[in-house]
Design a protein around this motif. Structure first.
Motif, mmCIF file in Angstrom:
data_model
loop_
_atom_site.group_PDB
_atom_site.id
_atom_site.type_symbol
_atom_site.label_atom_id
_atom_site.label_comp_id
_atom_site.label_asym_id
_atom_site.label_seq_id
_atom_site.Cartn_x
_atom_site.Cartn_y
_atom_site.Cartn_z
ATOM 1 N N GLN A 1 0.810 -1.109 -0.154
ATOM 2 C CA GLN A 1 0.082 -0.063 0.019
ATOM 3 C C GLN A 1 0.936 1.367 -0.074
ATOM 4 O O GLN A 1 1.969 1.258 0.882
ATOM 5 C CB GLN A 1 -0.865 0.067 0.992
ATOM 6 N N VAL A 2 0.472 2.319 -0.913
ATOM 7 C CA VAL A 2 1.350 3.476 -0.847
ATOM 8 C C VAL A 2 1.190 4.279 0.384
ATOM 9 O O VAL A 2 0.098 4.391 0.647
ATOM 10 C CB VAL A 2 0.803 4.056 -2.249
ATOM 11 N N GLN A 3 2.356 4.862 0.582
ATOM 12 C CA GLN A 3 2.294 5.647 1.987
ATOM 13 C C GLN A 3 2.113 7.251 1.520
ATOM 14 O O GLN A 3 2.952 7.404 0.419
ATOM 15 C CB GLN A 3 3.671 5.524 2.643
ATOM 16 N N LEU A 4 1.406 7.982 1.856
ATOM 17 C CA LEU A 4 1.209 9.470 1.420
ATOM 18 C C LEU A 4 1.357 10.342 2.483
ATOM 19 O O LEU A 4 0.854 9.973 3.566
ATOM 20 C CB LEU A 4 -0.423 9.414 0.998
ATOM 21 N N VAL A 5 2.194 11.404 2.209
ATOM 22 C CA VAL A 5 2.575 12.521 3.162
ATOM 23 C C VAL A 5 2.151 13.753 2.459
ATOM 24 O O VAL A 5 2.867 14.133 1.513
ATOM 25 C CB VAL A 5 3.968 12.307 3.584
ATOM 26 N N CYS A 22 1.870 16.373 -1.950
ATOM 27 C CA CYS A 22 1.722 14.922 -1.520
ATOM 28 C C CYS A 22 2.950 14.111 -2.126
ATOM 29 O O CYS A 22 3.208 13.923 -3.307
ATOM 30 C CB CYS A 22 0.500 14.542 -1.852
ATOM 31 N N ALA A 24 4.411 10.417 -2.457
ATOM 32 C CA ALA A 24 3.974 8.899 -2.448
ATOM 33 C C ALA A 24 5.087 8.203 -2.397
ATOM 34 O O ALA A 24 5.992 8.487 -3.060
ATOM 35 C CB ALA A 24 3.060 8.536 -3.628
ATOM 36 N N SER A 25 5.000 7.022 -1.737
ATOM 37 C CA SER A 25 6.343 6.171 -1.436
ATOM 38 C C SER A 25 6.484 5.386 -2.845
ATOM 39 O O SER A 25 7.759 5.155 -2.901
ATOM 40 C CB SER A 25 6.044 5.163 -0.428
ATOM 41 N N TYR A 126 -7.649 4.837 0.684
ATOM 42 C CA TYR A 126 -6.350 5.112 1.560
ATOM 43 C C TYR A 126 -5.868 6.450 1.454
ATOM 44 O O TYR A 126 -6.207 7.182 0.384
ATOM 45 C CB TYR A 126 -5.366 3.947 1.789
ATOM 46 N N GLY A 128 -3.453 9.868 3.445
ATOM 47 C CA GLY A 128 -2.286 10.440 4.488
ATOM 48 C C GLY A 128 -2.817 11.117 5.866
ATOM 49 O O GLY A 128 -4.143 10.873 6.214
ATOM 50 N N GLN A 129 -1.998 11.933 6.294
ATOM 51 C CA GLN A 129 -2.387 12.215 7.827
ATOM 52 C C GLN A 129 -2.891 13.352 7.736
ATOM 53 O O GLN A 129 -3.697 13.791 8.632
ATOM 54 C CB GLN A 129 -1.173 12.173 8.682
#
Length: 137
Positions: A1-5, A22, A24-25, A126, A128-129
């Motif tokens: 799953q891609v991490q988003l910041v 944003c 993405a990992s 899904y 990010g924070q």
């Protein structure tokens, strides 16, 4: 799953501009679009914009003509340029992905995209924070 910041949220005055970013990992081809949704206190989540890998975009009616979504595929970055900001744009903004498979915790939006020749509702799976945007009058 891609991490988003997400980053870039701030407090601005009405009529001002902001650009959200944003990171993405990784690139995940199972997501048919990447985008943004927002949530203000006491209000429902609202889809804001989405963009597919080829650059096709869709926007919520409330932001059309004011917001622009873009991406840098080489850097796995997503952006939201927000102009002519209004107090009603105040919200937590989330970078999000719309996966091809139905997500277990869906965020159903009122945006649609053409995907594989089929008109498809954007459903984020899904995110990010979040980053806070506050617009004062």
């Amino acid at each position: 799953q891609v991490q988003l910041v997400e980053s870039g949220g701030a407090s601005v005055q009405s009529g001002g501009s902001l650009t959200l970013s944003c990171a993405a990992s990784e690139y995940d081809a199972s997501n048919y679009c990447m985008g943004w949704f927002r949530q203000a206190p006491g209000k429902k989540r609202e889809g804001v914009a989405c963009i597919d890998r080829d650059g096709s975009t869709t926007y919520a009616d409330s932001v059309k003509g004011r917001f622009t979504i873009s991406q840098d595929n080489a850097k796995n970055m997503l952006y939201l340029q927000m102009d002519i900001l209004k107090p009603e744009d105040t919200a937590m903004y989330y970078c999000a992905a719309a996966p091809d498979r139905p997500p277990s915790d869906p965020i159903i939006t009122n945006m649609f995209m053409n995907f594989g020749g089929v008109r498809r509702r954007v459903v984020f799976g899904y995110w990010g924070q979040g980053t806070q945007v506050t617009v004062s009058s």
